[in-house]
Design an enzyme around this catalytic site. Structure first.
Site, PDB file in Angstrom:
ATOM      1  N   HIS A 146       0.571  -1.470   0.836  1.00 30.84           N
ATOM      2  CA  HIS A 146      -0.366   0.461   0.214  1.00 30.84           C
ATOM      3  C   HIS A 146       1.156   1.349   0.044  1.00 30.84           C
ATOM      4  O   HIS A 146       0.563   1.889   0.262  1.00 30.84           O
ATOM      5  CB  HIS A 146      -0.986  -0.199   0.911  1.00 30.84           C
ATOM      6  CG  HIS A 146      -1.936   0.745   0.662  1.00 30.84           C
ATOM      7  ND1 HIS A 146      -2.206   1.981   2.161  1.00 30.84           N
ATOM      8  CD2 HIS A 146      -3.255   0.640   0.598  1.00 30.84           C
ATOM      9  CE1 HIS A 146      -3.326   2.759   2.266  1.00 30.84           C
ATOM     10  NE2 HIS A 146      -4.114   1.699   0.968  1.00 30.84           N
ATOM     11  N   ASP A 153      16.165  10.715  -9.249  1.00 28.86           N
ATOM     12  CA  ASP A 153      17.581  11.222  -8.646  1.00 28.86           C
ATOM     13  C   ASP A 153      18.234  11.006  -7.614  1.00 28.86           C
ATOM     14  O   ASP A 153      19.084  11.438  -7.502  1.00 28.86           O
ATOM     15  CB  ASP A 153      17.954  12.483  -9.935  1.00 28.86           C
ATOM     16  CG  ASP A 153      17.885  12.719 -11.062  1.00 28.86           C
ATOM     17  OD1 ASP A 153      17.621  11.438 -11.705  1.00 28.86           O
ATOM     18  OD2 ASP A 153      17.536  13.823 -11.849  1.00 28.86           O
ATOM     19  N   ASP A 325      -0.352  16.463  20.413  1.00 27.58           N
ATOM     20  CA  ASP A 325       0.414  17.431  20.821  1.00 27.58           C
ATOM     21  C   ASP A 325       0.793  18.453  19.692  1.00 27.58           C
ATOM     22  O   ASP A 325      -0.336  18.740  18.460  1.00 27.58           O
ATOM     23  CB  ASP A 325       0.371  17.562  22.225  1.00 27.58           C
ATOM     24  CG  ASP A 325       1.074  16.558  23.461  1.00 27.58           C
ATOM     25  OD1 ASP A 325      -0.362  16.436  23.165  1.00 27.58           O
ATOM     26  OD2 ASP A 325       1.478  15.843  23.745  1.00 27.58           O
TER      27      ASP A 325
END
Length: 400
Positions: A146, A153, A325
């Protein structure tokens, strides 16, 4: 009567085979899996929440590639946008750029064999990832790659929730606009993504390119600290447990499919009870059968415990993110569901930069402004059809 007995016998044999296939396949998978994470990396990161802007930048960078382009997607479809993408890869290969495309076997089911032949004739190296194979046909069909990553490059990386298809550039009437989060990375992150791509390439082609130094050029360090978490089988669950336990004030979860494991569900309840403000952002419109119904049991309990849940209404919400947070945010390919937790190959990026986290929270606030609050009354209103669907979804929640 005899026919009915034979039919019942055949169905029982199929069920027994499916159960044995899945359990034995999973046992083998777990014996081979490694719990990995990158060291702390430094780079420059950008976020794209809109498909048209992402793919304008993405195509521009591929067109400018000079040496190699390595791409892994879960889905490449067979529509005009997908054909434009494949045409670009063929053009780069004809220019002499090394192009590799790795595509999940189930997610890539839309791609025609003639398109694959044209890619190879143009010089593109193509392979399927996670083929369905003996002896565990059913289990191997459930384990999907998934991940959606691109490395150009060895210096520019992309990672996130977008695949290749018309819906991702807002051309599907039902699911437009498509809302997702995709990262662009410069610096050490691109180097790590390169190694992860080449590990997946080796696993599926038996071609080992990891020792080729030209794929790993020197890259400048950037200011944004980040880590990658490649996961498969059961390893994602433990990482999410640690994220939830880190939260002391607030946690935001954005996901198209909210189907947590039993352990994660209890951790979320525990976080709410210790005073963490939990906000969950999910779609209002569903793109898969039963995924919304599978989430209802969990959302009812969490809302009762004080969580805030929003359903995104301005199109379809497909982003995958967690914010803890103001210390850490997670953007990647994993959904907050059992398939990503226990079956899929995924890769997520933890970002520790306050400025970037603030930018992501602004994006999330815009998405919450485009949402409706989901209430307990919405989920407890008597509805027999919904209750039946929830029961069915609960049985099959592992595979949704």
């Amino acid at each position: 009567m005899k026919f009915a007995l034979v039919l019942i016998g055949v169905l029982l044999l199929i069920i027994i085979w499916l159960v044995l296939d899945f359990r034995l396949g999973r046992k083998k998978h777990l014996s081979q899996v490694k719990n990995l994470e990158s060291p702390m990396l430094h780079g420059q990161l950008d976020i794209f929440p809109h498909g048209p802007e992402l793919f304008a930048d993405y195509f521009k960078e591929i067109k400018a590639a000079k040496q190699h382009v390595h791409i892994l997607f879960y889905i490449v479809k067979n529509d005009a946008f997908s054909l434009e993408f494949l045409q670009l890869l063929k053009e780069k290969a004809r220019e002499g750029v090394e192009v590799r495309l790795l595509l999940d076997r189930i997610g890539g089911i839309y791609l025609k064999k003639s398109s694959i032949n044209e890619l190879r004739e143009a010089g593109v190296h193509f392979s399927y990832s996670n083929r369905v194979k003996l002896p565990y046909l059913f289990y191997s069909a459930q384990v999907r790659n998934h991940r959606k990553i691109t490395i150009i490059d060895g210096k520019i990386g992309y990672l996130g929730g977008y695949n290749i298809g018309r819906e991702y550039i807002n051309e599907d009437p039902k699911l437009s606009p498509w809302r997702d989060y995709h990262l662009k990375l410069l610096g050490e992150g691109a180097t790590f993504l390169q190694s992860e791509f080449l590990i997946d390439w080796r696993e599926n082609t038996n071609e080992n390119l990891l020792d080729r130094s030209n794929y790993f050029p020197d890259v400048p360090k950037g200011l944004i600290r980040h880590q990658f978490m490649p996961t498969e089988a059961v390893t994602l669950e433990g990482k999410y447990v640690r994220l939830i336990q880190m939260a002391s004030e607030s946690m935001i979860i954005g996901t198209p499919y909210f189907i947590p494991s039993k352990l994660l569900f209890h951790e979320l309840i525990g976080a709410l009870r210790r005073g963490v403000q939990l906000t969950i952002l999910v779609p209002y419109t569903s793109d898969h059968i039963l995924v919304q119904e599978a989430s209802h049991h969990y959302l009812r309990v969490l809302i009762r415990e004080g969580a805030k849940v929003f359903q995104f209404k301005n199109g379809f919400y497909h982003a995958k993110t967690i914010v803890i947070d103001d210390k850490l945010c997670d953007i990647g390919t994993a959904n907050f569901d059992k398939r990503s937790l226990f079956l899929n190959k995924e890769i997520n990026c933890y970002i520790y930069n306050p400025e970037f986290i603030g930018r992501l929270k602004s994006v999330l606030q815009k998405d919450m402004d485009d949402s409706r609050p989901l209430t307990l009354a919405d989920l407890t209103k008597p509805n027999l059809f919904r209750s039946i669907k929830e029961g069915i979804a609960g049985i099959f929640s592992y595979f949704l």
